[in-house]
Design an enzyme around this catalytic site. Sequence first.
Site, PDB file in Angstrom:
ATOM      1  N   TYR A 182      -2.315  -0.309   9.996  1.00 53.97           N
ATOM      2  CA  TYR A 182      -2.508  -0.859   8.650  1.00 53.97           C
ATOM      3  C   TYR A 182      -1.221  -0.697   7.835  1.00 53.97           C
ATOM      4  O   TYR A 182      -0.739  -1.647   7.207  1.00 53.97           O
ATOM      5  CB  TYR A 182      -3.670  -0.156   7.953  1.00 53.97           C
ATOM      6  CG  TYR A 182      -3.798  -0.505   6.491  1.00 53.97           C
ATOM      7  CD1 TYR A 182      -4.166  -1.789   6.097  1.00 53.97           C
ATOM      8  CD2 TYR A 182      -3.544   0.439   5.500  1.00 53.97           C
ATOM      9  CE1 TYR A 182      -4.276  -2.124   4.754  1.00 53.97           C
ATOM     10  CE2 TYR A 182      -3.659   0.113   4.156  1.00 53.97           C
ATOM     11  CZ  TYR A 182      -4.024  -1.169   3.789  1.00 53.97           C
ATOM     12  OH  TYR A 182      -4.115  -1.498   2.460  1.00 53.97           O
ATOM     13  N   SER A 193       0.834  -1.205   0.000  1.00 49.39           N
ATOM     14  CA  SER A 193       0.000   0.000   0.000  1.00 49.39           C
ATOM     15  C   SER A 193       0.866   1.251   0.000  1.00 49.39           C
ATOM     16  O   SER A 193       1.973   1.262   0.557  1.00 49.39           O
ATOM     17  CB  SER A 193      -0.891   0.001   1.245  1.00 49.39           C
ATOM     18  OG  SER A 193      -1.511   1.254   1.432  1.00 49.39           O
TER      19      SER A 193
END
Length: 338
Positions: free
Chosen positions: A155, A130
């Site tokens: 995350y 990501s």
Amino acid sequence: MKVLVTGAAGFIGSHVCQVLLARGDTVVGLDNINDYYDVSLKHARLERLYNHKVSENFNFVKIDLADQAAMDNLFVTEQFDRVVHLAAQAGVRYSIENPRAYIDSNIVGYLNVLEGCRHNNVEHLVYASSSSVYGANETMPFSEHDNIDHPLSLYAASKKSNELMAHTYSHLYGLPTTGLRFFTVYGPWGRPDMALFLFTKAILAGDSIDVFNYGKHRRDFTYIDDIVEGIIRTLDRPAEPNDQWSGLTPNPATSKAPWRVFNIGNQQPVELMTYIQLLETHLGKTAEKNLLPLQPGDVPDTYANVESLVEWTGYKPSVPVEEGIRRFVAWYEEYYGV
């Protein structure tokens, strides 16, 4: 090839399955169909795969990544050629509310994927990283050669962990692994927790929308078809060792092991307010906006340098945000009968 796609009921995973099936690959789709968002949308995505013209080449298994015995059995039974690992607990903000979900799925589950690949001679593992890994880095555009030691959410930390874990397996066992750092993916069949979905639903209902960072966000919005093209091109070119790599001047994007990480984005960051204006144009309605400060865990801007991926695979994003939003609105109105 026989390809495992994890997260097959998800936004990106279902699109990847469609393209792999269309070109003649055999696909096993895995998902745990959790209730992080509307389960009926996940089932509708799977229905599209069951209805594919070569649906006989598609098989779905409902398994939780963290279930080691089930994952071990799947890899032994199916003997995959390659793996596209897209399943994960997503969302920056949700990681603040429910951190343990990220460890179970993104760390423990990911380890089970790595072990399955290692013990069953998988030729190449492509996995989702990501743009969140860039964290506090402010050098624009983001490059794979930048430092990513300051994540701003769990995350992001879990995705950086995935890259490090992959390197270990590439180094120890010669497993070719490639991580793709996605930049704000959007389009038809998208995730309902993403801004475009939330904005569209609220505007059509006449409700106000929350615009964080007072609308000054810039995001490298990347249309789903461009993302899928990059994934497939990467899958077809396994990572290779970089013979020029030196521990004296280490290159963070390559290794002496068969390990690579790439940005995959549109290379054209757009201000959030511009994004909203385009959405208003295609919906034919104006949004009432609640301007709010930056949320914890969010970064103000994302901007991808994708030169390495272009050089490695020939990847070239082609869908401008104006066209991408038009296609999303058309799908949304048809799917929800607006």
